[in-house]
Design an enzyme around this catalytic site. Structure first.
Site, mmCIF file in Angstrom:
data_model
loop_
_atom_site.group_PDB
_atom_site.id
_atom_site.type_symbol
_atom_site.label_atom_id
_atom_site.label_comp_id
_atom_site.label_asym_id
_atom_site.label_seq_id
_atom_site.Cartn_x
_atom_site.Cartn_y
_atom_site.Cartn_z
ATOM 1 N N HIS A 272 70.812 56.913 -18.216
ATOM 2 C CA HIS A 272 71.859 57.615 -18.973
ATOM 3 C C HIS A 272 71.296 58.207 -20.260
ATOM 4 O O HIS A 272 71.599 59.351 -20.609
ATOM 5 C CB HIS A 272 73.013 56.674 -19.305
ATOM 6 C CG HIS A 272 73.716 56.136 -18.095
ATOM 7 N ND1 HIS A 272 74.694 55.171 -18.165
ATOM 8 C CD2 HIS A 272 73.576 56.434 -16.772
ATOM 9 C CE1 HIS A 272 75.133 54.898 -16.941
ATOM 10 N NE2 HIS A 272 74.453 55.635 -16.081
ATOM 11 N N HIS B 134 79.006 61.839 -12.103
ATOM 12 C CA HIS B 134 78.111 60.800 -12.632
ATOM 13 C C HIS B 134 76.824 60.719 -11.827
ATOM 14 O O HIS B 134 75.749 60.434 -12.386
ATOM 15 C CB HIS B 134 78.781 59.427 -12.662
ATOM 16 C CG HIS B 134 77.906 58.394 -13.305
ATOM 17 N ND1 HIS B 134 77.783 58.283 -14.674
ATOM 18 C CD2 HIS B 134 77.047 57.487 -12.780
ATOM 19 C CE1 HIS B 134 76.909 57.339 -14.957
ATOM 20 N NE2 HIS B 134 76.448 56.838 -13.817
ATOM 21 N N ASP C 209 73.068 60.804 -13.422
ATOM 22 C CA ASP C 209 71.965 59.892 -13.087
ATOM 23 C C ASP C 209 70.740 60.659 -12.598
ATOM 24 O O ASP C 209 69.599 60.339 -12.975
ATOM 25 C CB ASP C 209 72.401 58.918 -11.988
ATOM 26 C CG ASP C 209 73.185 57.730 -12.515
ATOM 27 O OD1 ASP C 209 73.208 57.514 -13.742
ATOM 28 O OD2 ASP C 209 73.787 57.011 -11.694
ATOM 29 N N HIS D 290 68.992 56.092 -7.164
ATOM 30 C CA HIS D 290 67.817 55.944 -8.034
ATOM 31 C C HIS D 290 66.549 55.781 -7.203
ATOM 32 O O HIS D 290 65.503 56.359 -7.521
ATOM 33 C CB HIS D 290 67.984 54.738 -8.964
ATOM 34 C CG HIS D 290 69.115 54.859 -9.922
ATOM 35 N ND1 HIS D 290 69.241 55.906 -10.811
ATOM 36 C CD2 HIS D 290 70.191 54.058 -10.133
ATOM 37 C CE1 HIS D 290 70.335 55.743 -11.533
ATOM 38 N NE2 HIS D 290 70.922 54.633 -11.140
#
Length: 299
Positions: free
Chosen positions: A75, A233, A237, A260
């Site tokens: 973030h 969001h 990321d 991720h």
């Protein structure tokens, strides 16, 4: 186009998402060509932001060195990357970046409080020359494609009535990032939160810093900030994860159900061959430089 850092040091104290303990974090200016550097003041360990220093990507992007880690960096990096900051020192007294409200808007405010300083050295960027892709047998996919612009295109599909299918295409500028991406919060499911807490994670998580869902609905009394906050969001990321490339990206990031872990594999795959990319000098690359000048115009 010149490299950027912040104009002065700024400091905050916040709670880490997983450990739930207070963390003091200070952002400090750095000279040209230093990159993004993390420093654990409690351990005396410096960890440069480099792909080879990524040690975990299961629940967040985590970097480490000599057994010392810094977790949940995405973030903060998303905001740093969005503001075009090339050189920065992040000083922490614990192992996790503060979660703030679960978005990156607080980091945007922190960067604006510090101000942005241009340095004498020319800014460099990484330009995608050849498409690279990482896929899974479940149909998840992340890709980087050639483009003279900076695009993040993401889609998700959750079997949950409050999420379902969502897609968002983000054409990068700082103003668009602040308005349409930075306020999107991280999210999680109540049964997952309960499990994570049972193994010592998500101890700092709450409806103050995340969207929490049960099997049928959103539990946060204030509801959503955007109708499609979940996919926005995911873009937040992804922007933070692409910061691991070490340069601002010129190209199109395209993903379905990315994570991720897949983002980490994608950055590694891009660097596997010099046929996939080139490092460009934005003092010399007129077309790409104009893209950044437009993107930075009101910052």
């Amino acid at each position: 186009m010149k490299q950027r850092t912040i104009a002065k040091s700024v400091e905050i104290v916040g709670i880490g998402l997983h450990k739930g303990v207070p963390v003091k974090m200070r952002l400090e200016p750095l000279e040209a060509n230093m990159g993004i550097i993390f420093y654990r003041s409690d351990e005396g360990i410096t960890i440069p932001l480099q792909i080879e220093n990524v040690v975990d990507t299961k629940m967040a992007t985590v970097i480490g060195k000599d057994g010392v880690i810094i977790s949940t960096i995405e973030h903060l990096l998303s905001a740093v990357y969005a503001y075009g900051i090339d050189n920065l020192r992040v000083v922490l007294d614990n192992d996790e970046i503060p979660v703030l409200d679960g978005s990156s808007s607080g980091y945007c405010m922190l960067i604006e409080e510090a101000g942005i300083k241009e340095l004498e050295a020319s800014k460099k960027a990484i330009k995608v020359k050849k498409e690279v892709e990482v896929t899974t047998k479940e149909g998840k996919r992340v890709a980087l494609k050639p483009s003279n612009h900076i695009i993040y295109d993401f889609s998700i599909d959750f079997e949950h009535p409050a999420i379902g299918q969502q897609a968002f295409r983000f054409d990068y500028s700082i103003e668009e990032y602040k308005e349409n991406i930075s306020r999107a919060r991280t999210f999680g499911f109540l049964h997952e939160v309960q499990y994570l807490r049972s193994i010592g994670l998500a101890l700092g998580g709450s409806m103050e810093n995340a969207i929490v869902l049960d099997n049928t609905k959103i539990l946060n009394p204030e509801g959503l900030r955007y109708d499609d906050e979940f996919v926005r969001h995911k873009i937040l990321d992804a922007i933070g994860d692409m910061a691991l490339l070490g340069y601002t990206l010129v190209g199109e990031y395209d993903a379905h159900a990315g994570s991720h872990h897949l983002n980490h594999l994608l950055t590694k795959k891009l660097y596997e061959s010099e046929e996939n990319y080139e490092i460009i000098d934005l003092e010399e690359a007129d077309e790409e430089s104009k893209v950044f000048q437009t993107a930075y115009a009101r910052a």
